[in-house]
Design a protein around this motif. Structure first.
Motif, PDB file in Angstrom:
ATOM      1  N   GLY A  29       1.390 -16.266  41.962  1.00 46.64           N
ATOM      2  CA  GLY A  29       0.269 -15.416  41.580  1.00 46.64           C
ATOM      3  C   GLY A  29      -0.837 -16.113  40.820  1.00 46.64           C
ATOM      4  O   GLY A  29      -1.940 -15.583  40.710  1.00 46.64           O
ATOM      5  N   SER A  30      -0.574 -17.287  40.263  1.00 50.50           N
ATOM      6  CA  SER A  30      -1.568 -17.937  39.403  1.00 50.50           C
ATOM      7  C   SER A  30      -2.869 -18.255  40.127  1.00 50.50           C
ATOM      8  O   SER A  30      -3.937 -18.276  39.511  1.00 50.50           O
ATOM      9  N   PHE A  31      -2.789 -18.513  41.417  1.00 53.42           N
ATOM     10  CA  PHE A  31      -3.989 -18.860  42.179  1.00 53.42           C
ATOM     11  C   PHE A  31      -4.429 -17.703  43.076  1.00 53.42           C
ATOM     12  O   PHE A  31      -5.170 -17.890  44.021  1.00 53.42           O
ATOM     13  N   SER A  32      -3.942 -16.518  42.730  1.00 56.28           N
ATOM     14  CA  SER A  32      -4.304 -15.332  43.493  1.00 56.28           C
ATOM     15  C   SER A  32      -5.508 -14.615  42.883  1.00 56.28           C
ATOM     16  O   SER A  32      -6.436 -14.239  43.590  1.00 56.28           O
ATOM     17  N   ASP A  33      -5.482 -14.420  41.571  1.00 54.84           N
ATOM     18  CA  ASP A  33      -6.571 -13.728  40.887  1.00 54.84           C
ATOM     19  C   ASP A  33      -7.551 -14.764  40.357  1.00 54.84           C
ATOM     20  O   ASP A  33      -7.343 -15.352  39.290  1.00 54.84           O
ATOM     21  N   MET A  34      -8.625 -15.008  41.084  1.00 55.70           N
ATOM     22  CA  MET A  34      -9.559 -16.055  40.718  1.00 55.70           C
ATOM     23  C   MET A  34     -10.264 -15.782  39.395  1.00 55.70           C
ATOM     24  O   MET A  34     -10.593 -16.715  38.653  1.00 55.70           O
ATOM     25  N   LYS A  35     -10.475 -14.526  39.055  1.00 54.30           N
ATOM     26  CA  LYS A  35     -11.140 -14.218  37.788  1.00 54.30           C
ATOM     27  C   LYS A  35     -10.267 -14.652  36.610  1.00 54.30           C
ATOM     28  O   LYS A  35     -10.771 -15.229  35.633  1.00 54.30           O
ATOM     29  N   LEU A  36      -8.970 -14.384  36.710  1.00 53.04           N
ATOM     30  CA  LEU A  36      -8.070 -14.804  35.643  1.00 53.04           C
ATOM     31  C   LEU A  36      -7.989 -16.320  35.562  1.00 53.04           C
ATOM     32  O   LEU A  36      -8.007 -16.901  34.469  1.00 53.04           O
ATOM     33  N   LEU A  37      -7.885 -16.967  36.702  1.00 54.86           N
ATOM     34  CA  LEU A  37      -7.787 -18.419  36.715  1.00 54.86           C
ATOM     35  C   LEU A  37      -9.064 -19.053  36.184  1.00 54.86           C
ATOM     36  O   LEU A  37      -9.021 -19.980  35.358  1.00 54.86           O
ATOM     37  N   GLU A  38     -10.213 -18.570  36.630  1.00 49.08           N
ATOM     38  CA  GLU A  38     -11.479 -19.130  36.174  1.00 49.08           C
ATOM     39  C   GLU A  38     -11.691 -18.884  34.687  1.00 49.08           C
ATOM     40  O   GLU A  38     -12.308 -19.713  33.999  1.00 49.08           O
ATOM     41  N   ALA A  39     -11.171 -17.760  34.189  1.00 47.68           N
ATOM     42  CA  ALA A  39     -11.274 -17.494  32.751  1.00 47.68           C
ATOM     43  C   ALA A  39     -10.505 -18.547  31.962  1.00 47.68           C
ATOM     44  O   ALA A  39     -10.971 -19.024  30.916  1.00 47.68           O
ATOM     45  N   PHE A  40      -9.325 -18.929  32.459  1.00 47.89           N
ATOM     46  CA  PHE A  40      -8.555 -19.980  31.790  1.00 47.89           C
ATOM     47  C   PHE A  40      -9.262 -21.331  31.913  1.00 47.89           C
ATOM     48  O   PHE A  40      -9.388 -22.067  30.929  1.00 47.89           O
ATOM     49  N   LEU A  41      -9.728 -21.665  33.118  1.00 47.65           N
ATOM     50  CA  LEU A  41     -10.386 -22.948  33.332  1.00 47.65           C
ATOM     51  C   LEU A  41     -11.651 -23.082  32.491  1.00 47.65           C
ATOM     52  O   LEU A  41     -12.033 -24.195  32.107  1.00 47.65           O
ATOM     53  N   GLY A  42     -12.269 -21.959  32.186  1.00 45.24           N
ATOM     54  CA  GLY A  42     -13.498 -21.984  31.394  1.00 45.24           C
ATOM     55  C   GLY A  42     -13.278 -21.842  29.904  1.00 45.24           C
ATOM     56  O   GLY A  42     -14.247 -21.848  29.136  1.00 45.24           O
ATOM     57  N   SER A  43     -12.028 -21.736  29.479  1.00 46.84           N
ATOM     58  CA  SER A  43     -11.777 -21.551  28.047  1.00 46.84           C
ATOM     59  C   SER A  43     -10.767 -22.564  27.516  1.00 46.84           C
ATOM     60  O   SER A  43     -11.139 -23.618  27.003  1.00 46.84           O
ATOM     61  N   ASP A  44      -9.474 -22.279  27.667  1.00 51.70           N
ATOM     62  CA  ASP A  44      -8.450 -23.109  27.035  1.00 51.70           C
ATOM     63  C   ASP A  44      -8.079 -24.365  27.821  1.00 51.70           C
ATOM     64  O   ASP A  44      -7.477 -25.288  27.272  1.00 51.70           O
ATOM     65  N   TYR A  45      -8.411 -24.404  29.092  1.00 50.85           N
ATOM     66  CA  TYR A  45      -8.030 -25.519  29.969  1.00 50.85           C
ATOM     67  C   TYR A  45      -8.486 -26.857  29.401  1.00 50.85           C
ATOM     68  O   TYR A  45      -9.663 -27.045  29.077  1.00 50.85           O
ATOM     69  N   HIS A  46      -7.533 -27.788  29.233  1.00 51.36           N
ATOM     70  CA  HIS A  46      -7.807 -29.141  28.741  1.00 51.36           C
ATOM     71  C   HIS A  46      -8.453 -29.136  27.360  1.00 51.36           C
ATOM     72  O   HIS A  46      -9.221 -30.048  27.023  1.00 51.36           O
ATOM     73  N   ARG A  47      -8.115 -28.135  26.573  1.00 51.03           N
ATOM     74  CA  ARG A  47      -8.599 -28.081  25.198  1.00 51.03           C
ATOM     75  C   ARG A  47      -7.433 -27.903  24.237  1.00 51.03           C
ATOM     76  O   ARG A  47      -6.328 -27.542  24.630  1.00 51.03           O
ATOM     77  N   ALA A  48      -7.731 -28.126  22.961  1.00 53.46           N
ATOM     78  CA  ALA A  48      -6.698 -27.984  21.940  1.00 53.46           C
ATOM     79  C   ALA A  48      -6.283 -26.531  21.757  1.00 53.46           C
ATOM     80  O   ALA A  48      -5.298 -26.257  21.061  1.00 53.46           O
ATOM     81  N   THR A  49      -6.974 -25.615  22.396  1.00 54.73           N
ATOM     82  CA  THR A  49      -6.626 -24.195  22.284  1.00 54.73           C
ATOM     83  C   THR A  49      -5.583 -23.747  23.308  1.00 54.73           C
ATOM     84  O   THR A  49      -5.165 -22.587  23.295  1.00 54.73           O
ATOM     85  N   ASP A  50      -5.158 -24.654  24.203  1.00 52.23           N
ATOM     86  CA  ASP A  50      -4.094 -24.303  25.154  1.00 52.23           C
ATOM     87  C   ASP A  50      -2.751 -24.424  24.433  1.00 52.23           C
ATOM     88  O   ASP A  50      -1.936 -25.296  24.717  1.00 52.23           O
TER      89      ASP A  50
END
Length: 498
Positions: A441-462
């Motif tokens: 399911g992780s790559f099913s809802d693009m809005k949820l995935l893009e929200a992660f990629l635009g926020s915590d992804y590759h940051r100290a907040t993950d």
């Protein structure tokens, strides 16, 4: 930790685990719980693991923990391995101390916006002057050959896949092709979808490559889209349009560039971890589960409140799911076929561990009937439809459809997930002919995935927290248990399907 002591510690953990074998009372796969996944993620994403960067003490702790978990479950190191459980991957890390590019037109500096260039050198010291500049578009023609004379020049390359031809190489391969053709430096144009802040943090200061890899250009880096527009000037629109043609032969710009960089270079060995569940009726075909254990390590600046990129979602969540799958496949009825579990190193540096395994397989690649990659899986809630990265093989798609439907899951077949096929370890195996899939399911809802990629992804907040949605990850873990059983069942899957 010294390498010899490290291997001895792992061996001791494994021996202790085998000394007290687990007794499995129920031969039925129990549903994976959110609490079970949370327990593993909280460990792997804790500060004690220092962000799980390859070649650090964080790697030593990560691998020792994973091997300990797998040994307790009854998994075995791959027979004949020179370093049981581990596949050493020789790497070279280059850490940028500084780097700059100054463009000149008729001897006068071309002013670009601040923070619009990232440059790293290949060697400890770099100083190049008056280097000609050429915009090469996608860098290749429809036949996959370099499209311009780049020898001794700075080539500016578009990141996106070329809109012509089929199966043309992605940007890393095209960048290497330009280096092989003699380019002195290559700047890749960062697309709008790529966070410049994240790019600077993850790629601007350190790069990692295989020790055996071809040498790249003397300098490489990224250039922001607005900076490219400035360099192209009035030719910008025409050049970007012309680059979409398979006949494009590059555009020599009326510019030169001065490049300088200082770099520290460190060779070291990192490790893939590989284990085996011996099948009850081995037939020469095997199932491979994989996911990457690494993340970005200590990524923040001095003085930051939180300097560690812990990688809870990316990819402690995937390792937690792998553990849950291994737990059930070892506890329940023994599958017919051999099943392998592998966690790779240096995925964040360009799928390096997966590529190394593909080139130096400790399991014959022709034996692998399917590779199921698990990455960044804690994105969606329960009830999210199942998407597949790598779909398009009818027999495989049919198994996924049947297993998903039997579990009450709906399928998402809109194809949005296809955009990520080159951004995950399965791509390295697929290039060698191994059927490789990402399912869930992780790559099913693009809005949820893009929200992660635009926020915590590759940051100290993950970081690990109760806010991470683990319901979908638990459902996807159950799905992988069922897929593993289906592909390992000689009556369900012959292993020769296409």
């Amino acid at each position: 930790m010294h390498a010899t002591k490290f291997r001895a510690a792992i061996a001791a953990v494994a021996l202790l685990a085998f000394a007290a074998p687990t007794v499995h009372a129920k031969p039925v796969d129990a549903p994976v719980t959110e609490a079970e996944l949370a327990a593993d993620i909280s460990v792997l994403a804790s500060d004690a693991f220092e962000g799980r960067a390859p070649g650090t003490e964080g790697e030593d702790r990560t691998i020792a923990w994973i091997v300990g978990q797998w040994a307790k479950l009854g998994l075995e190191p791959v027979p004949g391995s020179a370093t049981p459980w581990l596949q050493p991957v020789p790497l070279v890390e280059s850490q940028s101390v500084d780097g700059s590019v100054q463009f000149k037109a008729k001897g006068r500096e071309v002013k670009l916006a601040a923070d619009s260039l990232i440059l790293t050198g290949r060697d400890p010291s770099l100083a190049l002057a008056d280097v000609p500049v050429v915009f090469v578009g996608y860098g290749v023609d429809a036949g996959g050959k370099v499209n311009a004379d780049v020898a001794g020049k700075l080539a500016i390359l578009l990141y996106e896949n070329a809109p012509f031809g089929e199966k043309l190489p992605r940007y890393r391969e095209r960048r290497q092709m330009l280096a092989d053709a003699g380019a002195a430096a290559v700047l890749v144009v960062a697309p709008d979808s790529m966070s410049w802040e994240n790019l600077s943090a993850s790629l601007g200061s350190k790069t990692v490559r295989l020790a055996s890899a071809k040498p790249g250009a003397q300098a490489s880096g990224f250039i922001a889209q607005p900076a490219l527009q400035t360099l192209l000037g009035k030719q910008a629109e025409g050049a970007l349009t012309a680059a979409k043609s398979a006949d494009y032969r590059g555009l020599a710009l009326p510019l030169t560039a001065d490049l300088s960089a200082t770099t520290t270079v460190r060779p070291f060995a990192s490790h893939n971890v590989i284990a085996k569940l011996l099948g009850a009726k081995p037939d020469g075909k095997a199932v491979l589960f994989l996911g990457h254990w690494d993340h970005l390590g200590i990524c923040g600046e001095e003085g930051d409140a939180d300097r560690i990129c812990n990688g809870a979602v990316d990819n402690a969540s995937g390792i937690a799911v792998l553990n849950a799958v291994a737990k059930r496949l070892t506890a329940g009825p023994r599958p017919d076929r051999d099943i392998y579990f592998m966690v790779t190193t240096a995925e964040e540096k360009g799928l390096i561990g997966a590529y190394y395994f593909a080139d130096h397989p400790v399991v014959p690649l022709t034996d692998i009937t399917v590779a199921l990659n698990i990455d960044t899986i804690a994105i969606s809630p329960r009830g999210t439809p199942v998407a597949t990265i790598g779909r398009g093989r009818p027999a495989y798609d049919a198994v996924i459809r049947k297993v998903s439907t039997d579990l009450g899951r709906k399928l998402d077949e809109d194809g949005e997930a296809d955009a990520f096929v080159q951004r995950q370890d399965g791509w390295a195996l697929g290039a060698k002919g191994v059927p490789s899939l990402m399912v869930g399911g992780s790559f099913s809802d693009m809005k949820l995935l893009e929200a992660f990629l635009g926020s915590d992804y590759h940051r100290a907040t993950d970081n690990f927290s109760d806010a991470i949605p683990l319901g979908g990850a638990a459902e996807d873990a159950d799905l992988h248990v069922a897929l593993g059983r289906a592909f390992a069942d000689t009556k369900v899957w012959s292993g020769t399907e296409k």
